[in-house]
Design a protein around this motif. Structure first.
Motif, PDB file in Angstrom:
ATOM      1  N   ILE A  56      77.851   0.809 149.026  1.00 33.12           N
ATOM      2  CA  ILE A  56      77.891   0.151 150.338  1.00 33.12           C
ATOM      3  C   ILE A  56      76.878  -0.981 150.383  1.00 33.12           C
ATOM      4  N   TYR A  57      77.322  -2.132 150.865  1.00 35.34           N
ATOM      5  CA  TYR A  57      76.383  -3.219 151.108  1.00 35.34           C
ATOM      6  C   TYR A  57      76.568  -3.705 152.530  1.00 35.34           C
ATOM      7  N   ALA A  58      75.459  -3.947 153.212  1.00 42.21           N
ATOM      8  CA  ALA A  58      75.518  -4.445 154.583  1.00 42.21           C
ATOM      9  C   ALA A  58      75.313  -5.949 154.545  1.00 42.21           C
ATOM     10  N   GLY A  59      76.191  -6.659 155.200  1.00 42.21           N
ATOM     11  CA  GLY A  59      76.055  -8.104 155.267  1.00 42.21           C
ATOM     12  C   GLY A  59      76.475  -8.591 156.626  1.00 42.21           C
ATOM     13  N   LYS A  60      75.668  -9.429 157.229  1.00 37.27           N
ATOM     14  CA  LYS A  60      75.950  -9.991 158.548  1.00 37.27           C
ATOM     15  C   LYS A  60      76.491  -8.920 159.487  1.00 37.27           C
ATOM     16  N   SER A  61      77.772  -9.001 159.832  1.00 40.12           N
ATOM     17  CA  SER A  61      78.304  -8.055 160.815  1.00 40.12           C
ATOM     18  C   SER A  61      79.193  -6.984 160.196  1.00 40.12           C
ATOM     19  N   LEU A  63      79.932  -3.894 156.938  1.00 36.92           N
ATOM     20  CA  LEU A  63      79.578  -3.062 155.789  1.00 36.92           C
ATOM     21  C   LEU A  63      80.772  -3.154 154.862  1.00 36.92           C
ATOM     22  N   PHE A  64      80.542  -3.224 153.574  1.00 39.71           N
ATOM     23  CA  PHE A  64      81.689  -3.176 152.687  1.00 39.71           C
ATOM     24  C   PHE A  64      81.370  -2.412 151.431  1.00 39.71           C
ATOM     25  N   ALA A  65      82.401  -1.769 150.879  1.00 40.02           N
ATOM     26  CA  ALA A  65      82.262  -0.996 149.656  1.00 40.02           C
ATOM     27  C   ALA A  65      82.410  -1.939 148.481  1.00 40.02           C
ATOM     28  N   VAL A  66      81.572  -1.762 147.476  1.00 37.20           N
ATOM     29  CA  VAL A  66      81.612  -2.632 146.304  1.00 37.20           C
ATOM     30  C   VAL A  66      82.003  -1.824 145.071  1.00 37.20           C
ATOM     31  N   VAL A  67      82.962  -0.935 145.260  1.00 32.00           N
ATOM     32  CA  VAL A  67      83.434  -0.109 144.156  1.00 32.00           C
ATOM     33  C   VAL A  67      84.233  -0.950 143.167  1.00 32.00           C
ATOM     34  N   GLU A  68      85.009  -1.896 143.665  1.00 33.00           N
ATOM     35  CA  GLU A  68      85.826  -2.741 142.811  1.00 33.00           C
ATOM     36  C   GLU A  68      85.428  -4.196 142.982  1.00 33.00           C
ATOM     37  N   PHE A  69      85.721  -4.977 141.962  1.00 33.12           N
ATOM     38  CA  PHE A  69      85.368  -6.390 142.016  1.00 33.12           C
ATOM     39  C   PHE A  69      86.051  -7.091 143.179  1.00 33.12           C
ATOM     40  N   ASP A  70      87.260  -6.668 143.518  1.00 31.67           N
ATOM     41  CA  ASP A  70      87.978  -7.285 144.641  1.00 31.67           C
ATOM     42  C   ASP A  70      87.168  -7.190 145.930  1.00 31.67           C
ATOM     43  N   ASP A  71      86.421  -6.093 146.080  1.00 33.22           N
ATOM     44  CA  ASP A  71      85.582  -5.935 147.270  1.00 33.22           C
ATOM     45  C   ASP A  71      84.502  -7.007 147.294  1.00 33.22           C
ATOM     46  N   LEU A  72      83.900  -7.234 146.134  1.00 33.29           N
ATOM     47  CA  LEU A  72      82.853  -8.245 146.030  1.00 33.29           C
ATOM     48  C   LEU A  72      83.427  -9.629 146.277  1.00 33.29           C
ATOM     49  N   GLU A  73      84.588  -9.890 145.694  1.00 33.20           N
ATOM     50  CA  GLU A  73      85.247 -11.183 145.865  1.00 33.20           C
ATOM     51  C   GLU A  73      85.584 -11.427 147.336  1.00 33.20           C
ATOM     52  N   GLU A  74      86.025 -10.366 148.025  1.00 32.27           N
ATOM     53  CA  GLU A  74      86.351 -10.483 149.450  1.00 32.27           C
ATOM     54  C   GLU A  74      85.103 -10.820 150.256  1.00 32.27           C
ATOM     55  N   GLY A  75      83.988 -10.154 149.924  1.00 31.13           N
ATOM     56  CA  GLY A  75      82.736 -10.445 150.609  1.00 31.13           C
ATOM     57  C   GLY A  75      82.295 -11.883 150.429  1.00 31.13           C
ATOM     58  N   LEU A  76      82.496 -12.424 149.229  1.00 23.17           N
ATOM     59  CA  LEU A  76      82.157 -13.827 148.967  1.00 23.17           C
ATOM     60  C   LEU A  76      83.065 -14.762 149.768  1.00 23.17           C
ATOM     61  N   LYS A  77      84.371 -14.449 149.749  1.00 23.82           N
ATOM     62  CA  LYS A  77      85.339 -15.293 150.445  1.00 23.82           C
ATOM     63  C   LYS A  77      85.082 -15.301 151.954  1.00 23.82           C
TER      64      LYS A  77
END
Length: 162
Positions: A56-61, A63-77
Motif C-alpha cells: 500500500i502506498y498513500a499519495g495525495k487523496s 491509497l493504492f496497492a503496488v502489487v503489480e506494475f500496472d498499479d504503479l503505472e496507474e499511480g504515475l498516470k
C-alpha cells in the motif's frame, strides 16, 4: 486505487491489512470504526513497511496497492505519485522480493518516449558526454547508484541558445 475518503476504505483494510479478530491485533479497529480511524491506522505504519508488508502506498487523496506494475503505472498516470516515489516503491519491493517488474518497466513508465527496451547504458553514456562537455555536473560522483546531475552555468548558456 481507493480514495482516502471512500466508504469502502475500512472494508478494504479489513480484507487486506488487518484481522481485528486476531489475538495479536494492535490496530484498535473494530466493526464500528470510522474511515477516519482506518486512515489514521494506515498512516501510523511507516511508508516503507506499508509498501513492503501490504503493498500500500498513500499519495495525495488515494491509497493504492503496488502489487503489480500496472498499479504503479496507474499511480504515475493519475499523478498520485512522483518519479522519486516510483523509484522508492520499486526499491522497497525488491528488498523483500515482492517486485514483479524490473527497472526497465519503471523507466518506460517515467519516460515513455524513450521506448520500453531502450538500454539505460544509452542514457548514461549520453549523460557522460554532457558531463565531459561540462554542460552537466554530477553532484554525488562517489555514489555507485542513484547519481544526481545538475545543469551547469555553461549548460544554461547552451540551452539559452537553443
Amino acid at each position: 486505487m481507493i480514495g482516502k475518503n471512500d466508504t469502502s476504505l475500512l472494508n478494504w483494510i479489513y480484507k487486506y491489512v488487518v484481522d481485528f479478530t486476531a489475538e495479536d491485533d494492535t490496530s484498535c479497529l473494530t466493526w464500528e470504526s470510522t474511515n477516519k480511524e482506518a486512515l489514521s491506522f494506515i498512516n501510523s505504519i511507516p511508508k516503507k513497511a506499508r509498501v513492503q508488508e501490504y503493498g500500500i502506498y498513500a499519495g495525495k487523496s488515494h491509497l493504492f496497492a503496488v502489487v503489480e506494475f500496472d498499479d504503479l503505472e496507474e499511480g504515475l498516470k493519475e499523478g498520485v505519485i512522483s518519479e522519486k516515489t516510483c523509484r522508492l516503491i520499486y526499491t522497497w519491493n525488491k528488498e523483500v522480493g515482492r517486485e514483479n517488474w524490473d527497472m526497465d518497466d519503471v523507466m518506460y513508465a517515467l519516460y515513455p518516449a524513450l521506448g520500453r527496451h531502450m538500454s539505460r547504458n544509452f542514457l548514461y553514456s549520453n549523460i557522460k558526454n554532457l558531463v565531459d562537455l561540462e554542460v552537466m555536473e554530477c553532484v554525488n560522483p562517489d555514489t555507485e547508484h542513484g547519481r544526481m546531475y545538475i545543469i551547469t552555468e555553461k549548460g544554461e548558456r547552451v540551452l539559452g541558445l537553443l
